[in-house]
Motif scaffolding. Structure first.
Motif, PDB file in Angstrom:
ATOM      1  N   GLY A  52       0.900  -1.165   0.008  1.00 49.73           N
ATOM      2  CA  GLY A  52       0.140   0.013  -0.076  1.00 49.73           C
ATOM      3  C   GLY A  52       0.827   1.136   0.014  1.00 49.73           C
ATOM      4  N   ALA A  53       1.901   1.249   0.911  1.00 51.16           N
ATOM      5  CA  ALA A  53       2.748   2.431   0.810  1.00 51.16           C
ATOM      6  C   ALA A  53       3.641   2.482  -0.503  1.00 51.16           C
ATOM      7  CB  ALA A  53       3.812   2.309   1.990  1.00 51.16           C
ATOM      8  N   ALA A  54       3.957   1.694  -1.140  1.00 48.17           N
ATOM      9  CA  ALA A  54       4.604   1.747  -2.300  1.00 48.17           C
ATOM     10  C   ALA A  54       3.693   2.239  -3.525  1.00 48.17           C
ATOM     11  CB  ALA A  54       5.288   0.470  -2.878  1.00 48.17           C
ATOM     12  N   THR A  55       2.349   1.816  -3.413  1.00 47.02           N
ATOM     13  CA  THR A  55       1.344   2.242  -4.389  1.00 47.02           C
ATOM     14  C   THR A  55       1.087   3.676  -4.435  1.00 47.02           C
ATOM     15  OG1 THR A  55       0.478  -0.031  -4.341  1.00 47.02           O
ATOM     16  CG2 THR A  55      -0.836   1.818  -5.358  1.00 47.02           C
ATOM     17  N   ALA A  56       1.124   4.217  -2.828  1.00 39.76           N
ATOM     18  CA  ALA A  56       0.928   5.489  -2.709  1.00 39.76           C
ATOM     19  C   ALA A  56       1.807   6.471  -3.220  1.00 39.76           C
ATOM     20  CB  ALA A  56       0.724   5.833  -1.331  1.00 39.76           C
ATOM     21  N   LEU A  79      -6.499  -4.489 -17.476  1.00 47.37           N
ATOM     22  CA  LEU A  79      -7.726  -3.730 -18.000  1.00 47.37           C
ATOM     23  C   LEU A  79      -8.040  -2.515 -17.256  1.00 47.37           C
ATOM     24  CD1 LEU A  79     -10.438  -6.749 -17.915  1.00 47.37           C
ATOM     25  CD2 LEU A  79      -9.202  -5.583 -20.034  1.00 47.37           C
ATOM     26  N   ALA A  80      -7.482  -2.494 -15.963  1.00 47.99           N
ATOM     27  CA  ALA A  80      -7.456  -1.136 -15.278  1.00 47.99           C
ATOM     28  C   ALA A  80      -6.722  -0.311 -15.731  1.00 47.99           C
ATOM     29  CB  ALA A  80      -7.202  -1.471 -13.838  1.00 47.99           C
ATOM     30  N   PHE A  81      -5.315  -0.573 -16.331  1.00 41.99           N
ATOM     31  CA  PHE A  81      -4.460   0.234 -17.011  1.00 41.99           C
ATOM     32  C   PHE A  81      -4.978   0.695 -18.231  1.00 41.99           C
ATOM     33  CE2 PHE A  81      -0.751  -1.410 -14.463  1.00 41.99           C
ATOM     34  CZ  PHE A  81      -0.371  -0.071 -13.742  1.00 41.99           C
ATOM     35  N   ARG A  82      -5.624  -0.069 -19.044  1.00 41.16           N
ATOM     36  CA  ARG A  82      -6.229   0.221 -20.428  1.00 41.16           C
ATOM     37  C   ARG A  82      -7.322   1.326 -20.097  1.00 41.16           C
ATOM     38  NH1 ARG A  82     -10.695  -1.476 -23.483  1.00 41.16           N
ATOM     39  NH2 ARG A  82     -10.192  -1.417 -25.729  1.00 41.16           N
ATOM     40  N   GLN A  83      -8.046   1.111 -18.992  1.00 40.96           N
ATOM     41  CA  GLN A  83      -9.259   1.929 -18.987  1.00 40.96           C
ATOM     42  C   GLN A  83      -8.565   3.575 -18.594  1.00 40.96           C
ATOM     43  OE1 GLN A  83     -12.532   1.678 -19.883  1.00 40.96           O
ATOM     44  NE2 GLN A  83     -12.502   3.932 -19.305  1.00 40.96           N
ATOM     45  N   SER A  84      -7.528   3.360 -17.531  1.00 34.35           N
ATOM     46  CA  SER A  84      -7.106   4.669 -16.952  1.00 34.35           C
ATOM     47  C   SER A  84      -6.464   5.315 -18.041  1.00 34.35           C
ATOM     48  CB  SER A  84      -6.026   4.155 -15.954  1.00 34.35           C
ATOM     49  OG  SER A  84      -5.572   5.308 -15.268  1.00 34.35           O
ATOM     50  N   PHE A  86      -3.777   3.028 -10.338  1.00 35.47           N
ATOM     51  CA  PHE A  86      -2.878   2.916  -8.979  1.00 35.47           C
ATOM     52  C   PHE A  86      -3.829   3.187  -7.920  1.00 35.47           C
ATOM     53  CE2 PHE A  86       0.904   3.466 -11.850  1.00 35.47           C
ATOM     54  CZ  PHE A  86       1.346   2.011 -11.716  1.00 35.47           C
ATOM     55  N   VAL A  87      -4.902   4.084  -7.900  1.00 37.12           N
ATOM     56  CA  VAL A  87      -5.783   4.369  -6.772  1.00 37.12           C
ATOM     57  C   VAL A  87      -6.675   3.323  -6.515  1.00 37.12           C
ATOM     58  CG1 VAL A  87      -7.786   5.903  -6.180  1.00 37.12           C
ATOM     59  CG2 VAL A  87      -5.804   6.765  -7.536  1.00 37.12           C
ATOM     60  N   ALA A  88      -7.147   2.505  -7.592  1.00 38.64           N
ATOM     61  CA  ALA A  88      -7.854   1.513  -7.500  1.00 38.64           C
ATOM     62  C   ALA A  88      -6.889   0.238  -6.614  1.00 38.64           C
ATOM     63  CB  ALA A  88      -8.632   0.773  -8.682  1.00 38.64           C
ATOM     64  N   PHE A  89      -5.754   0.133  -7.065  1.00 40.58           N
ATOM     65  CA  PHE A  89      -4.780  -0.765  -6.662  1.00 40.58           C
ATOM     66  C   PHE A  89      -4.711  -0.768  -5.099  1.00 40.58           C
ATOM     67  CE2 PHE A  89      -2.868  -0.949 -10.992  1.00 40.58           C
ATOM     68  CZ  PHE A  89      -3.751  -1.622 -11.743  1.00 40.58           C
TER      69      PHE A  89
END
Length: 460
Positions: free
Chosen positions: A315-319, A401-406, A417-420
């Motif tokens: 979570g910290a790395a994603t932030a 798919l999330a990257f595609r839509q983003s 990344f917010v969703a992840f």
């Protein structure tokens, strides 16, 4: 006075089938079992390694496919998503193929099948080929993802419970490292101005080598019988689906980012194929190497504890990735992405270690003891691994798919990344609530024996 137990006889190798196998018997393990198990582990890793390389080859093939191929960034993300999807789905039948054909026999078959997508891609990889053709050929490459499930199920049967975290971590890590290896080879080929067919041509003889060595040096275990009842029982057990959810967060992240990292660097930061290839292999390489460490730490401290703290780190790395993406800081973005890869690999090892421990714990709760409890644990954990591995790999589909839509919606990967980040928070909550909460529901905390006199789910 209780008579001392008699160790099973040395395994019979007639037709490469072992008739008697009891790794929980320490005498048998020291005298015979350990040597045989490690030999099978070595060649299982080789075959699974090649399988991972073929499965993820499209993560690097798309880097070769410039404007002359006529594919948009959305097309490429869709292509890698579908390859990941097939790799996830075939893990279920591959799991049970071990019991039908035998671990050695199925390793030979599954390794040989890798020739199909590799030769097919070699034939069509050129400008002017339609997107639909690339999509269908890419789908064939998904069978490489199934090798993981059959390999893990097979190796799970060879090792005693006290060694499973290390063995499964090493087996999976050796397979996972196929991702950075094919990316490194691609980097060398791109740097030498070679084309994608050169990359594919290198792997055709390697596939043949893996199949031949499996035939020469691996074994089948006779008492690993096809058991549809185990599959049904595993599917009905709530822990199978809880662990599937947690494995989405670890392995789903690893495989999803492996496919997407290079494309994100190209589309968000304008990197060339060569510039992207210079860094894309680092994350999968470190994530693969650290997977056995995650299993070993789980053996020592408990898989649930390692998994919980790992999700904090993810979570910290994603932030940090979100902040770097918004600031358009390539250096910070790359470092944070590599850290996220490392943590996903560590979590892969710790979550998979939890699976045999959970089912062994349930066996003891049923009143089983000794080899009966160990056999029950092997039976259910082996069956559940295919389901957990399949669902976990579906996380890679979601990531692409999330990257595609983003990128379609915002022109960057920030939204994804917010969703992840939200998903990792949910994984943290589930791990704590189910396996570490002190005031667990009645029947939730079960005392078990593993490498210590007593264990609860918090220590699996």
């Amino acid at each position: 006075m209780t008579a001392p137990s008699t160790a099973p006889a040395p395994p019979s190798r007639g037709g490469r089938w072992i008739q008697q196998w009891d790794p929980e018997d320490e005498t048998f393990w020291k005298e015979t079992g350990e040597k045989v198990a490690k030999r099978n582990l070595l060649f299982s890793v080789l075959s699974e390694h090649i399988g991972f390389s073929i499965w993820t080859m499209w993560s690097v093939l798309v880097l070769f496919m410039g404007p002359e191929y006529g594919l948009t960034p959305a097309d490429k993300f869709l292509l890698t998503s579908m390859v990941t999807l097939v790799g996830a789905v075939v893990r279920v039948p591959y799991t049970f193929a071990v019991a039908i054909f035998g671990g050695r026999n199925w390793t030979i078959i599954s390794a040989s099948l890798l020739l199909v997508p590799t030769v097919a891609a070699f034939a069509v990889m050129k400008p002017g080929t339609s997107f639909d053709t690339f999509l269908w050929i890419g789908l064939l490459a998904g069978i490489g993802g199934g090798n993981f499930a059959s390999s893990m199920t097979n190796i799970n049967a060879f090792f005693p419970l006290r060694k499973k975290g290390w063995a499964l971590g090493l087996n999976a890590g050796g397979g996972n490292i196929g991702v950075p290896v094919i990316q490194l080879i691609a980097l060398a080929i791109i740097g030498a101005s070679g084309g994608p067919r050169v990359l594919l041509g290198i792997y055709i003889p390697l596939i043949l080598v893996a199949a031949v060595l499996s035939a020469l040096f691996m074994d089948n275990i006779e008492n690993v019988k096809n058991d549809t009842g185990a599959a049904k029982e595993a599917a009905k057990d709530g822990h199978t689906w809880i662990m599937s959810f947690l494995y989405i967060g670890t392995f789903g992240s690893f495989i999803g980012y492996s496919f997407a990292f290079g494309q994100v660097l190209q589309n968000q930061f304008g990197r060339t194929p060569l510039e992207a290839a210079y860094v894309t292999f680092i994350g999968p390489l470190l994530g693969s190497l650290i997977r056995p460490v995650g299993g070993a730490l789980a053996d020592k401290y408990g898989g649930a504890k390692i998994t919980l703290y790992n999700y904090v780190g993810m979570g910290a790395a994603t932030a940090v990735l979100i902040a770097a993406s918004m600031q358009k800081s390539l250096g910070l973005f790359t470092v944070a992405f590599v850290v996220l890869f490392v943590l996903s690999g560590l979590g892969n090892g710790s979550t998979f270690k939890m699976i045999p421990g959970i089912f062994h714990t349930k066996a003891l709760a049923k009143g089983l003891e000794g080899e009966a409890a160990a056999a029950y644990g092997r039976r259910l954990s082996g069956a559940s691994m295919g389901l957990i591995g399949a669902v976990g790999a579906l996380g890679g589909v979601g990531i692409n798919l999330a990257f595609r839509q983003s990128f379609l919606s915002y022109g960057s990967g920030t939204g994804a990344f917010v969703a992840f980040l939200a998903f990792y928070a949910a994984c943290f909550g589930v791990t704590w609530a189910v396996y570490l909460r002190r005031t667990a529901p009645q029947g939730q905390t079960i005392i078990a024996a593993e490498t210590k006199p007593q264990l609860s789910y918090a220590e699996v």
